[in-house]
Design a protein around this motif. Structure first.
Motif, mmCIF file in Angstrom:
data_model
loop_
_atom_site.group_PDB
_atom_site.id
_atom_site.type_symbol
_atom_site.label_atom_id
_atom_site.label_comp_id
_atom_site.label_asym_id
_atom_site.label_seq_id
_atom_site.Cartn_x
_atom_site.Cartn_y
_atom_site.Cartn_z
ATOM 1 N N ARG A 76 52.220 27.710 72.251
ATOM 2 C CA ARG A 76 51.726 27.157 73.517
ATOM 3 C C ARG A 76 50.693 26.112 73.100
ATOM 4 N NH1 ARG A 76 50.381 31.431 77.798
ATOM 5 N NH2 ARG A 76 52.529 31.603 77.268
ATOM 6 N N VAL A 125 48.818 23.978 74.897
ATOM 7 C CA VAL A 125 47.605 23.900 75.712
ATOM 8 C C VAL A 125 47.519 25.170 76.554
ATOM 9 C CG1 VAL A 125 47.560 21.371 75.809
ATOM 10 C CG2 VAL A 125 48.784 22.636 77.571
ATOM 11 N N PRO A 126 46.326 25.551 76.960
ATOM 12 C CA PRO A 126 46.188 26.789 77.745
ATOM 13 C C PRO A 126 47.002 26.777 79.039
ATOM 14 C CG PRO A 126 44.034 25.980 77.053
ATOM 15 C CD PRO A 126 45.037 24.929 76.687
ATOM 16 N N GLN A 127 47.205 25.595 79.632
ATOM 17 C CA GLN A 127 47.914 25.501 80.896
ATOM 18 C C GLN A 127 49.439 25.566 80.738
ATOM 19 O OE1 GLN A 127 45.834 23.230 79.640
ATOM 20 N NE2 GLN A 127 44.013 23.284 80.932
ATOM 21 N N MET A 128 49.935 25.542 79.528
ATOM 22 C CA MET A 128 51.381 25.547 79.297
ATOM 23 C C MET A 128 51.948 26.881 79.765
ATOM 24 S SD MET A 128 53.078 24.389 75.730
ATOM 25 C CE MET A 128 54.815 24.543 75.434
ATOM 26 N N PRO A 129 52.904 26.865 80.701
ATOM 27 C CA PRO A 129 53.375 28.115 81.314
ATOM 28 C C PRO A 129 54.298 28.957 80.419
ATOM 29 C CG PRO A 129 54.556 26.250 82.241
ATOM 30 C CD PRO A 129 53.503 25.689 81.332
ATOM 31 N N TYR A 185 43.037 19.208 72.182
ATOM 32 C CA TYR A 185 43.483 18.744 73.489
ATOM 33 C C TYR A 185 42.248 18.429 74.327
ATOM 34 C CZ TYR A 185 45.549 18.967 78.166
ATOM 35 O OH TYR A 185 45.939 18.683 79.455
ATOM 36 N N ASN A 186 42.159 17.213 74.861
ATOM 37 C CA ASN A 186 40.988 16.793 75.652
ATOM 38 C C ASN A 186 39.679 17.051 74.906
ATOM 39 O OD1 ASN A 186 42.506 15.812 77.760
ATOM 40 N ND2 ASN A 186 42.356 17.692 78.968
#
Length: 150
Positions: free
Chosen positions: A72, A74-78, A41-42
């Motif tokens: 999850r 990406v790390p930002q996925m809640p 991711y990115n």
């Protein structure tokens, strides 16, 4: 004459005993695996450790699916979600089971997710190990894990 017949009989016996056994393909079976899912991711890799993945072959043994539990991306996925990749072509050899699919829409949260269409799914089960790679939309993803004892 008897010696000649004995030699021919021994030669035939040696030939028959040296013939290779026919190897039968592995029998695909439902199993769960525990391992690491890596998502790019990115331009950075994000590892999800201790992820359980289920492999489910079809009744006819020609296809199967994998379900990734509590992932999850990406790390930002809640939240975590369960995602199933259906309709994987399957081929069994005596050494491994090969899984593949050029393109399929994954299933999650009760429906299809065409935005994250799976492409280039390539995987295999060798012994007690499952590994695969694919793209969820634009996100290269891979898994490597070991079979859970049941």
């Amino acid at each position: 004459m008897k010696a000649r017949i004995l030699l021919i009989a021994l030669a035939v016996l040696a030939f028959v005993s040296c013939k290779e056994k026919e190897l039968t393909p592995l029998e695909p079976e439902t199993a769960n695996y525990l391992g690491t899912v890596t998502v790019v991711y990115n331009d950075s890799s994000f590892d999800n450790d201790s992820i359980e993945v289920a492999f489910n072959p079809s009744e006819d043994g020609l296809s199967g699916s994998v379900t990734i539990y509590k992932i999850r991306f990406v790390p930002q996925m809640p939240v975590t979600i369960d995602v199933t990749v259906p309709n994987l072509a399957m081929a069994a050899t005596p050494e491994k089971i090969v899984l593949s699919c050029e393109q399929v829409v994954p299933l999650a949260m009760g429906g299809e997710f065409p935005r994250y269409t799976v492409t280039d799914f390539r995987g295999e089960i060798v012994g007690k190990e499952l590994s695969f790679s694919l793209n969820f939309g634009d996100y290269p993803t891979s898994f490597r894990g070991s079979r859970l004892i049941e």
